[in-house]
Design a protein around this motif. Structure first.
Motif, PDB file in Angstrom:
ATOM      1  N   LEU A 566       0.933  -1.086  -0.208  1.00  0.00           N
ATOM      2  CA  LEU A 566      -0.082  -0.111  -0.129  1.00  0.00           C
ATOM      3  C   LEU A 566       1.047   1.187   0.094  1.00  0.00           C
ATOM      4  O   LEU A 566       1.685   1.737   1.065  1.00  0.00           O
ATOM      5  CB  LEU A 566      -0.960   0.112   1.244  1.00  0.00           C
ATOM      6  N   PRO A 567       0.986   1.967  -0.992  1.00  0.00           N
ATOM      7  CA  PRO A 567       1.744   3.359  -1.168  1.00  0.00           C
ATOM      8  C   PRO A 567       1.153   4.063   0.102  1.00  0.00           C
ATOM      9  O   PRO A 567      -0.076   4.066   0.486  1.00  0.00           O
ATOM     10  CB  PRO A 567       1.324   3.811  -2.617  1.00  0.00           C
ATOM     11  N   ALA A 568       2.235   5.231   0.259  1.00  0.00           N
ATOM     12  CA  ALA A 568       2.029   6.224   1.462  1.00  0.00           C
ATOM     13  C   ALA A 568       0.900   7.203   0.826  1.00  0.00           C
ATOM     14  O   ALA A 568       0.379   7.996   1.675  1.00  0.00           O
ATOM     15  CB  ALA A 568       3.171   6.692   1.673  1.00  0.00           C
ATOM     16  N   ARG A 569       0.933   7.638  -0.512  1.00  0.00           N
ATOM     17  CA  ARG A 569       0.040   8.492  -0.883  1.00  0.00           C
ATOM     18  C   ARG A 569      -0.833   8.202  -2.046  1.00  0.00           C
ATOM     19  O   ARG A 569      -0.615   7.010  -2.772  1.00  0.00           O
ATOM     20  CB  ARG A 569       0.868   9.702  -1.751  1.00  0.00           C
ATOM     21  N   TRP A 570      -2.178   8.509  -2.040  1.00  0.00           N
ATOM     22  CA  TRP A 570      -3.277   7.950  -2.787  1.00  0.00           C
ATOM     23  C   TRP A 570      -2.810   7.859  -4.160  1.00  0.00           C
ATOM     24  O   TRP A 570      -3.099   6.982  -4.863  1.00  0.00           O
ATOM     25  CB  TRP A 570      -4.505   8.768  -2.552  1.00  0.00           C
ATOM     26  N   TRP A 571      -2.261   9.155  -4.892  1.00  0.00           N
ATOM     27  CA  TRP A 571      -1.834   9.115  -6.230  1.00  0.00           C
ATOM     28  C   TRP A 571      -0.849   8.089  -6.562  1.00  0.00           C
ATOM     29  O   TRP A 571      -0.469   7.812  -7.998  1.00  0.00           O
ATOM     30  CB  TRP A 571      -1.522  10.345  -6.592  1.00  0.00           C
ATOM     31  N   GLN A 572      -0.040   7.550  -5.607  1.00  0.00           N
ATOM     32  CA  GLN A 572       0.842   6.323  -6.143  1.00  0.00           C
ATOM     33  C   GLN A 572       0.466   5.298  -6.331  1.00  0.00           C
ATOM     34  O   GLN A 572       1.212   4.357  -6.951  1.00  0.00           O
ATOM     35  CB  GLN A 572       1.995   6.522  -4.833  1.00  0.00           C
ATOM     36  N   ASN A 573      -0.861   5.151  -6.374  1.00  0.00           N
ATOM     37  CA  ASN A 573      -1.460   3.759  -6.626  1.00  0.00           C
ATOM     38  C   ASN A 573      -1.437   3.524  -8.184  1.00  0.00           C
ATOM     39  O   ASN A 573      -1.498   2.346  -8.473  1.00  0.00           O
ATOM     40  CB  ASN A 573      -3.055   3.812  -6.106  1.00  0.00           C
ATOM     41  N   ILE A 574      -1.642   4.575  -8.807  1.00  0.00           N
ATOM     42  CA  ILE A 574      -1.557   4.317 -10.296  1.00  0.00           C
ATOM     43  C   ILE A 574      -0.205   4.072 -10.833  1.00  0.00           C
ATOM     44  O   ILE A 574      -0.106   3.575 -11.977  1.00  0.00           O
ATOM     45  CB  ILE A 574      -2.012   5.968 -10.957  1.00  0.00           C
ATOM     46  N   LEU A 575       0.672   4.081  -9.933  1.00  0.00           N
ATOM     47  CA  LEU A 575       2.225   3.740 -10.332  1.00  0.00           C
ATOM     48  C   LEU A 575       2.485   2.160 -10.345  1.00  0.00           C
ATOM     49  O   LEU A 575       3.401   1.505 -10.427  1.00  0.00           O
ATOM     50  CB  LEU A 575       3.129   4.438  -9.809  1.00  0.00           C
ATOM     51  N   HIS A 576       1.315   1.322  -9.602  1.00  0.00           N
ATOM     52  CA  HIS A 576       1.752   0.065  -9.165  1.00  0.00           C
ATOM     53  C   HIS A 576       0.400  -0.636  -9.898  1.00  0.00           C
ATOM     54  O   HIS A 576      -0.760  -0.145 -10.164  1.00  0.00           O
ATOM     55  CB  HIS A 576       1.282  -0.031  -7.725  1.00  0.00           C
ATOM     56  N   ASN A 577       0.729  -2.042 -10.288  1.00  0.00           N
ATOM     57  CA  ASN A 577      -0.196  -2.941 -10.814  1.00  0.00           C
ATOM     58  C   ASN A 577      -1.531  -3.065  -9.789  1.00  0.00           C
ATOM     59  O   ASN A 577      -1.167  -3.182  -8.638  1.00  0.00           O
ATOM     60  CB  ASN A 577       0.246  -4.037 -11.317  1.00  0.00           C
ATOM     61  N   GLN A 578      -2.495  -3.511 -10.224  1.00  0.00           N
ATOM     62  CA  GLN A 578      -3.779  -3.484  -9.234  1.00  0.00           C
ATOM     63  C   GLN A 578      -3.999  -5.282  -9.309  1.00  0.00           C
ATOM     64  O   GLN A 578      -5.370  -5.601  -9.177  1.00  0.00           O
ATOM     65  CB  GLN A 578      -4.997  -2.992  -9.716  1.00  0.00           C
ATOM     66  N   ARG A 579      -2.911  -6.030  -9.394  1.00  0.00           N
ATOM     67  CA  ARG A 579      -3.009  -7.494  -9.393  1.00  0.00           C
ATOM     68  C   ARG A 579      -3.867  -8.028  -8.159  1.00  0.00           C
ATOM     69  O   ARG A 579      -4.501  -8.914  -8.101  1.00  0.00           O
ATOM     70  CB  ARG A 579      -1.850  -8.120  -9.632  1.00  0.00           C
TER      71      ARG A 579
END
Length: 604
Positions: A566-579
């Motif tokens: 889980l990234p520290a910032r909400w916007w960082q989620n778009i930089l990770h796959n959602q597997r």
């Protein structure tokens, strides 16, 4: 969370609910604004129809207004009886369900819910029309202004019944006072003069004055009667004794409504006022009575405020009705629960959303919305009165013959009015309401069927036998590579009973060799199963493996422990796959599969 607290306020304790009850003064502002505000466009709608037969037909506006006044009287007496007979509230829905059955009750509920949405859209559109009559330059922005007004009302109603009531009471009473002054001064002057007509283009006669045209005018004017059922829906919102306070408020509301409506109709007839596209009848009467000075603008501001705040009665009625339907299993159960501020927040938000949608579709045009108006509410009027007739015939009791006559007259008059409204407005768009009622009935039945099926499937056997317990638990850990998140999930899995299997999807031989070496060091002796995937489908191969385990032994639980970063910032989620998310979504609906998410929180 901070924004929510700033807009809505801090949560209220359940014990504070009794302190949120309304006095008659505040309740009148909340529940009656819809009915009283309709005087601003009721007369205008009558004139818009009658003018089709030429200026001479305007004289029929007075008989039509008296017919509507008779409806107000009948409904007032009828709903007072309903309030005393059903003090828990619910209005037409509860009356119809108790006496006529589920289907008529759901028709009444669907009609009322549609009418509440239309109330918000029509009231706001009419309020903005009053504003643009005084400031014509704002006419092109009426749609945006309407959306802002609805959003503001949503926020205020989410703050709680008492707080929103106190806030809206001042402008409501100011508006009633301004319109009352207009009617009082205008009526006195009209009785003392021969009448003066505002300059207006000479209308061209397009239809003959027939009974059908007069009935159309009556149907259009019946919009002035909408909103009279709101008090009966929200009896529980009043202070104790609830039925008495609600009944008194009902009389206050009807008296104000009748006085203002008849006064405006008389003034419009006396002065020969004609409906215009860019200026309301109220604006024309105020300008004729007071000129264009401060009092004129006070009347316009008051009218606009009252029309916009008329939507507040729908925000009071719709959530209460939805909560009762939810209690009976015809709406989602979430509609029956209080929000932080002891109001039915879900109902308020849903009502606001659909009202905004309707306002956008009709581009903020009042006359485009009104043909859809009144049909639903008159259908609910008729069903509630018919239900009361059946109740008195079966229950009887003190003075039941008198009560039977009152509700019988109510059922007959509102039934005739419903037929007139439906037949005269059907081709103008009223057919949409019938379609929507049918759709809502299907939705209600579908929701009820679902809850019934859930109840039957999860209920424990009456003989006291436990459901069969799977004898084995296999724990599967999906591994995409070795890292701290995987090790953490592995440590959690090892702390639980069951056979542990780590599953790795082999899509890259070099990466697979690296993972196997690292697993030997960090795997804690847990077996690593490598599955080949010729089409590089990680998710598909893993799901196939889980399905294979389930089919091999029908008495096995499969617990899937999912490592998730889980990234520290909400916007960082778009930089990770959602597997991980896709895996959870795919496994959630599989029988005998338990999902455990082990999060690893990043700090930057």
């Amino acid at each position: 969370m901070f924004l929510k607290r700033w807009l809505v306020g801090d949560p209220l304790k359940t014990a504070q609910a009794r302190h949120e009850r309304l006095s008659k003064t505040i309740a009148l502002a909340i529940f009656s604004s819809n009915a009283i505000s309709s005087v601003a466009y009721g007369t205008e709608e009558i004139l818009l129809v009658l003018i089709l037969a030429g200026p001479a037909a305007i004289a029929w506006s007075i008989p039509v207004s008296f017919a509507i006044l008779f409806l107000v009287l009948v409904l007032t007496i009828s709903y007072r009886q309903i309030i005393h007979e059903y003090p828990e509230g619910g209005g037409a829905y509860v009356v119809a369900r108790t006496n006529l059955g589920d289907r008529p009750a759901l028709v009444a509920a669907a009609a009322l819910m549609i009418d509440y949405v239309l109330t918000v859209a029509v009231s706001v559109a009419a309020g903005i029309a009053a504003l643009t009559s005084a400031i014509p330059s704002l006419f092109v922005h009426r749609e945006a202004l309407g959306l802002v007004a609805i959003l503001f009302m949503i926020i205020m109603n989410l703050r709680g019944v008492r707080e929103s009531g106190k806030f809206f009471a001042v402008p409501t009473y100011f508006a009633i006072g301004a319109l009352g002054l207009l009617v009082l001064v205008g009526t006195v002057r009209s009785l003392a003069s021969t009448g003066a007509v505002l300059p207006a283009p000479t209308p061209v006669e397009t239809e003959a004055l027939t009974l059908f045209l007069i009935l159309r005018a009556f149907a259009a004017g019946c919009s002035a009667v909408t909103g009279m059922e709101v008090i009966s829906n929200g009896v529980k919102a009043f202070r104790s004794p609830e039925p008495q306070n609600a009944a008194i408020t009902m009389v206050w509301m009807s008296t104000i409504l009748a006085s203002l409506f008849m006064g405006i109709s008389w003034m419009a007839y006396h002065h020969g006022i004609l409906a215009k596209v860019d200026e309301t009848v109220i604006s024309q009467l105020a300008r004729l009575t007071f000129g264009t000075g401060p009092i004129y603008y006070s009347v316009q501001i008051g009218t606009m405020a009252l029309l916009v705040l008329a939507a507040n009665s729908a925000f009071a009625g719709f959530p209460h009705l939805a909560s009762i339907l939810a209690r009976d299993g015809f709406m989602p159960h979430q509609m029956a629960t209080f929000g932080d501020r002891l109001v039915f927040s879900n109902g308020i938000i849903i009502l606001g959303f659909f009202a905004c949608l309707l306002l956008v579709i009709f581009e903020g045009d009042t006359h485009g919305l009104i043909p859809l108006y009144a049909i639903g509410v008159f259908a609910s009027f008729t069903l509630s009165q018919a239900g009361m007739v059946k109740r008195w015939l079966e229950k009887k009791g003190p003075h039941w013959q008198t009560k039977l006559i009152v509700n019988g007259v109510g059922a007959l008059t509102t039934g005739i009015a419903t037929i007139i409204i439906a037949s005269t407005k059907f081709m103008q768009g009223a057919w949409i309401v019938f379609v929507l009622v049918a759709i809502l009935l299907l939705i209600f039945q579908g929701i009820r069927s679902h809850y019934k099926a859930v109840s039957e499937q999860v209920a424990l056997d009456r003989r006291g036998e436990r459901p069969p317990l799977p004898r084995r638990n296999i724990v599967i850990i999906p591994v995409s590579g070795m890292n701290r998140a995987v090790v953490r999930a592995l440590d959690y899995a090892r702390s639980r009973p069951g056979e542990i299997r780590a599953v790795f999807i082999d899509v890259d031989p070099e990466e697979s060799a690296k993972v196997k070496i690292q697993w030997a060091q960090w795997g804690g002796g847990v077996n690593l199963i490598a599955l080949s995937s010729p089409y590089r489908s990680v998710l598909g191969s893993l799901l196939d493996y889980v399905e294979e385990v389930l089919e091999k032994d029908q008495n096995t639980w499969v617990t899937v422990v999912i490592p998730e970063i889980l990234p520290a910032r909400w916007w960082q989620n778009i930089l990770h796959n959602q597997r991980a998310f896709m895996l959870k979504a795919s496994l959630l609906f599989k029988e005998r599969v338990i999902l455990i998410d082990v999060p690893y929180h990043l700090t930057r």
